[in-house]
Write a protein that holds these residues in place. Structure first.
Motif, PDB file in Angstrom:
ATOM      1  N   GLU A   1       0.812  -1.214   0.000  1.00 12.69           N
ATOM      2  CA  GLU A   1       0.000   0.000   0.000  1.00 12.69           C
ATOM      3  C   GLU A   1       0.847   1.267   0.000  1.00 12.69           C
ATOM      4  O   GLU A   1       0.554   2.231  -0.717  1.00 12.69           O
ATOM      5  CB  GLU A   1      -0.956   0.002   1.206  1.00 12.69           C
ATOM      6  CG  GLU A   1      -2.019  -1.081   1.176  1.00 12.69           C
ATOM      7  CD  GLU A   1      -1.505  -2.425   1.688  1.00 12.69           C
ATOM      8  OE1 GLU A   1      -0.333  -2.491   2.129  1.00 12.69           O
ATOM      9  OE2 GLU A   1      -2.272  -3.411   1.640  1.00 12.69           O
ATOM     10  N   VAL A   2       1.887   1.308   0.820  1.00 16.79           N
ATOM     11  CA  VAL A   2       2.724   2.505   0.903  1.00 16.79           C
ATOM     12  C   VAL A   2       3.411   2.762  -0.435  1.00 16.79           C
ATOM     13  O   VAL A   2       3.456   3.891  -0.927  1.00 16.79           O
ATOM     14  CB  VAL A   2       3.757   2.363   2.040  1.00 16.79           C
ATOM     15  CG1 VAL A   2       4.779   3.492   1.991  1.00 16.79           C
ATOM     16  CG2 VAL A   2       3.055   2.349   3.396  1.00 16.79           C
ATOM     17  N   GLY A   3       3.940   1.716  -1.045  1.00 20.91           N
ATOM     18  CA  GLY A   3       4.592   1.872  -2.334  1.00 20.91           C
ATOM     19  C   GLY A   3       3.648   2.364  -3.408  1.00 20.91           C
ATOM     20  O   GLY A   3       4.002   3.217  -4.227  1.00 20.91           O
ATOM     21  N   VAL A   4       2.434   1.835  -3.420  1.00 21.52           N
ATOM     22  CA  VAL A   4       1.430   2.254  -4.407  1.00 21.52           C
ATOM     23  C   VAL A   4       1.133   3.735  -4.250  1.00 21.52           C
ATOM     24  O   VAL A   4       1.103   4.497  -5.234  1.00 21.52           O
ATOM     25  CB  VAL A   4       0.147   1.412  -4.265  1.00 21.52           C
ATOM     26  CG1 VAL A   4      -0.993   2.033  -5.068  1.00 21.52           C
ATOM     27  CG2 VAL A   4       0.395  -0.022  -4.714  1.00 21.52           C
ATOM     28  N   GLN A   5       0.916   4.178  -3.006  1.00 20.09           N
ATOM     29  CA  GLN A   5       0.591   5.578  -2.780  1.00 20.09           C
ATOM     30  C   GLN A   5       1.748   6.492  -3.176  1.00 20.09           C
ATOM     31  O   GLN A   5       1.543   7.567  -3.746  1.00 20.09           O
ATOM     32  CB  GLN A   5       0.215   5.820  -1.319  1.00 20.09           C
ATOM     33  CG  GLN A   5      -0.282   7.249  -1.053  1.00 20.09           C
ATOM     34  CD  GLN A   5      -0.775   7.457   0.361  1.00 20.09           C
ATOM     35  OE1 GLN A   5      -1.153   6.507   1.055  1.00 20.09           O
ATOM     36  NE2 GLN A   5      -0.790   8.701   0.803  1.00 20.09           N
ATOM     37  N   LEU A   6       2.971   6.047  -2.900  1.00 17.70           N
ATOM     38  CA  LEU A   6       4.130   6.852  -3.275  1.00 17.70           C
ATOM     39  C   LEU A   6       4.243   7.013  -4.793  1.00 17.70           C
ATOM     40  O   LEU A   6       4.474   8.117  -5.295  1.00 17.70           O
ATOM     41  CB  LEU A   6       5.404   6.207  -2.726  1.00 17.70           C
ATOM     42  CG  LEU A   6       5.691   6.404  -1.237  1.00 17.70           C
ATOM     43  CD1 LEU A   6       6.823   5.494  -0.785  1.00 17.70           C
ATOM     44  CD2 LEU A   6       6.028   7.864  -0.926  1.00 17.70           C
ATOM     45  N   VAL A   7       4.103   5.928  -5.530  1.00 17.57           N
ATOM     46  CA  VAL A   7       4.251   5.993  -6.985  1.00 17.57           C
ATOM     47  C   VAL A   7       3.147   6.839  -7.614  1.00 17.57           C
ATOM     48  O   VAL A   7       3.377   7.543  -8.606  1.00 17.57           O
ATOM     49  CB  VAL A   7       4.275   4.574  -7.586  1.00 17.57           C
ATOM     50  CG1 VAL A   7       4.276   4.615  -9.111  1.00 17.57           C
ATOM     51  CG2 VAL A   7       5.504   3.818  -7.095  1.00 17.57           C
ATOM     52  N   LYS A   8       1.966   6.817  -7.032  1.00 15.26           N
ATOM     53  CA  LYS A   8       0.841   7.578  -7.578  1.00 15.26           C
ATOM     54  C   LYS A   8       0.863   9.044  -7.163  1.00 15.26           C
ATOM     55  O   LYS A   8       0.119   9.859  -7.698  1.00 15.26           O
ATOM     56  CB  LYS A   8      -0.477   6.930  -7.138  1.00 15.26           C
ATOM     57  CG  LYS A   8      -0.699   5.553  -7.748  1.00 15.26           C
ATOM     58  CD  LYS A   8      -1.881   4.832  -7.135  1.00 15.26           C
ATOM     59  CE  LYS A   8      -3.204   5.421  -7.542  1.00 15.26           C
ATOM     60  NZ  LYS A   8      -4.351   4.600  -7.067  1.00 15.26           N
ATOM     61  N   HIS A   9       1.688   9.398  -6.200  1.00 12.92           N
ATOM     62  CA  HIS A   9       1.684  10.767  -5.682  1.00 12.92           C
ATOM     63  C   HIS A   9       2.152  11.754  -6.751  1.00 12.92           C
ATOM     64  O   HIS A   9       3.210  11.583  -7.346  1.00 12.92           O
ATOM     65  CB  HIS A   9       2.588  10.879  -4.450  1.00 12.92           C
ATOM     66  CG  HIS A   9       2.267  12.051  -3.593  1.00 12.92           C
ATOM     67  ND1 HIS A   9       2.491  13.352  -3.991  1.00 12.92           N
ATOM     68  CD2 HIS A   9       1.708  12.142  -2.348  1.00 12.92           C
ATOM     69  CE1 HIS A   9       2.108  14.180  -3.051  1.00 12.92           C
ATOM     70  NE2 HIS A   9       1.626  13.479  -2.038  1.00 12.92           N
ATOM     71  N   PRO A  10       1.390  12.815  -7.002  1.00 13.97           N
ATOM     72  CA  PRO A  10       1.727  13.720  -8.105  1.00 13.97           C
ATOM     73  C   PRO A  10       3.038  14.480  -7.942  1.00 13.97           C
ATOM     74  O   PRO A  10       3.593  14.975  -8.931  1.00 13.97           O
ATOM     75  CB  PRO A  10       0.533  14.695  -8.132  1.00 13.97           C
ATOM     76  CG  PRO A  10      -0.115  14.590  -6.786  1.00 13.97           C
ATOM     77  CD  PRO A  10       0.113  13.183  -6.343  1.00 13.97           C
TER      78      PRO A  10
END
Length: 501
Positions: A214-223
């Protein structure tokens, strides 16, 4: 010294309720420290801080950034046995490996520090044929780095991705690998101290804990994240690559993923030094329990009595090497599962397996063989088995061997084992390999990646997501920059190194 908390720039934070522990595979038990997974709020805070830091950090002189990198190396070295002991307890790897990898990590940091002492690495270029144009390389912005399971130091928190990104002028947010979160925190503490000692902006580095995706997904998607570095599985790397491509503003993901690193042995080489080659490759296949991305997982030759004898000798020599502990029970389980998948395929034959009782999480080395016809027909035989495993393919002739090379997925390395009398006939093989790999090794082993300017550690997909770049050596800094041009600018507005000298 270990807190289990997240490093949000210079601040320790543990706002979440989800915790996890690392695992000692040799003792087959959990380590004691609980690590707190970063919350969405903490992730946003780390990225916002990195974005703010970028405004300042991209303007910091190369000499000052070099001081930062050298101080990171000094602070890591000062951790002494504390870091080594933590590394061993979380990986099952021996003390000698820990110290060797620490040395490589310190060397990488200092290598990039040397590189950026001048601005030559930015490739300043002046052209006046049409308009007055002056070009140089500028940093992309905040970079997310994913720690690797098999290199807790050299490819993780302060590893090559982090060192090269910081050298380029990009703040870094590390998504710490859950298998060695304690090692990661110790290194993060060293980076934080170095940042404070050298006056770097708060947020130039953060380290976030996570047991899942989850943390990795949110980081990669962060604008506000502008690039990603990853070393790991094809599944994980491709997922991150797809996430980055789906963003409103797609960003580059430099992922180094799977590779079986084909080794081609000529008939002349088999006849001249079969026993020597067998021992060399038995050692290479089992080195580090096969847990290297350059492990020789595929050996190819033309079927003959001599090649059959070589295969049997390779099996005996490999099976005779003591079993050792893998990095984690999950990695050991995957090794057994993927090995069985290959071995169970039609026409696959087990040559040798390490015999005797082995302890929990220890890997039994395996050599398997298959015909060239079967290999060409069955893509399941092409999959990577991460661990001390190698598949030997017996081709019916040279034409089939070349056909097999052409059908392989992209690889990090290819190796040619040959005699001088073979040289006149090797051009077709070299050309085929060059189209499928990032580096060709001649009469050696692929294990062992030199951290030097001429190293290419990458290759056609799925070895990496962008074969134009290397993940090792000074050239890897180019992943985190882009070319930028000034046109018809007054000289006093240009950077010093783009002015007329």
């Amino acid at each position: 010294m270990i807190t289990g908390k997240n490093y949000i720039g210079n601040t320790l934070s543990a706002k979440g309720s989800k915790t996890y522990q690392t695992f000692n595979p040799k003792a087959n038990t959990k380590n004691t420290t609980s690590f707190v997974e970063a919350t969405p709020e903490e992730i946003d805070a780390a990225v916002a801080l990195a974005s703010q830091a970028f405004d300042t950090y991209q303007k910091v002189s190369g000499a000052k950034r070099a001081e930062f990198l050298n101080t990171i190396a000094d602070e890591m070295e000062a951790l002494g046995d504390t870091l080594v002991d933590m590394y061993v307890s979380e990986s099952g790897l021996p003390e000698g490996r820990a110290k060797g990898e620490r040395g490589r990590t310190l060397g990488q940091l200092r290598m990039f520090a040397d590189l950026i002492q001048t601005e030559d690495w930015r490739n300043p270029t002046i052209s006046g044929e049409h308009n007055e144009l002056r070009q140089y390389l500028i940093p992309l912005g905040p970079v997310v780095v994913f720690g690797a399971s098999n290199f807790p130091l050299a490819y993780s928190t302060a590893g090559g991705d982090t060192a090269s990104a910081l050298a380029a002028g990009c703040p870094v947010i590390v998504k710490s690998h859950p298998m060695h979160a304690g090692t990661g925190e110790l290194v993060a503490s060293a980076i934080q101290r170095a940042a404070e000692k050298t006056g770097m902006p708060d947020g130039v580095f953060s380290n976030l804990n996570s047991a899942g995706i989850e943390v990795g997904v949110q980081l990669v998607k962060h604008p506000k994240v502008k690039a990603v570095g990853f070393t790991g599985s094809i599944k994980g790397g491709r997922a991150l690559y797809d996430l980055a491509a789906e963003r409103d503003e797609p960003i580059p993901v430099f992922a180094e993923m799977g590779s079986i690193n084909p080794v081609i042995i000529t008939q002349n080489a088999v006849e001249a030094r079969a026993s020597e080659i067998a021992q060399t490759y038995a050692d290479s296949i089992t080195l580090g329990v096969g847990q290297f991305c350059t492990n020789p997982g595929l050996i190819i030759g033309v079927a003959s009595t001599e090649f059959t004898n070589f295969i049997n000798d390779l099996g005996e020599k490999t099976a005779a090497i003591d079993a050792n502990c893998m990095l984690h029970p999950n990695i050991h389980t995957a090794y057994e599962k993927n090995g069985k998948s290959v071995i169970s395929q039609p026409d696959a034959t087990i040559v040798a397996v390490h015999q005797g009782t082995v302890e929990e999480n220890y890997a039994q080395a395996k050599i398997t063989t298959v015909s060239g016809d079967a290999f060409l027909k069955n893509s399941k035989l092409h999959q990577e088995v991460f661990g001390p495993f190698s598949l030997v393919v017996q081709c019916k002739n040279e034409a089939q061997l070349l056909e097999i090379i052409s059908t392989l997925e992209g690889q990090l390395t290819g190796t040619i084992i040959a005699q001088e009398e073979d040289y006149k006939d090797l051009s077709p093989l070299i050309e085929r390999l060059q189209n499928r790999v990032g580096r060709i090794v001649f009469n050696g082993v692929p294990t062992g990646v030199a951290v030097v300017d001429a190293m290419t550690h990458g290759g056609p997909y799925p070895a990496s997501t962008d074969s134009r770049f290397t993940a090792v050596g000074n050239q890897s800094i180019k992943r985190w920059v882009r070319p930028f041009s000034f046109q018809d600018f007054p000289e006093q507005l240009l950077p010093e190194f783009l002015k007329n000298q």
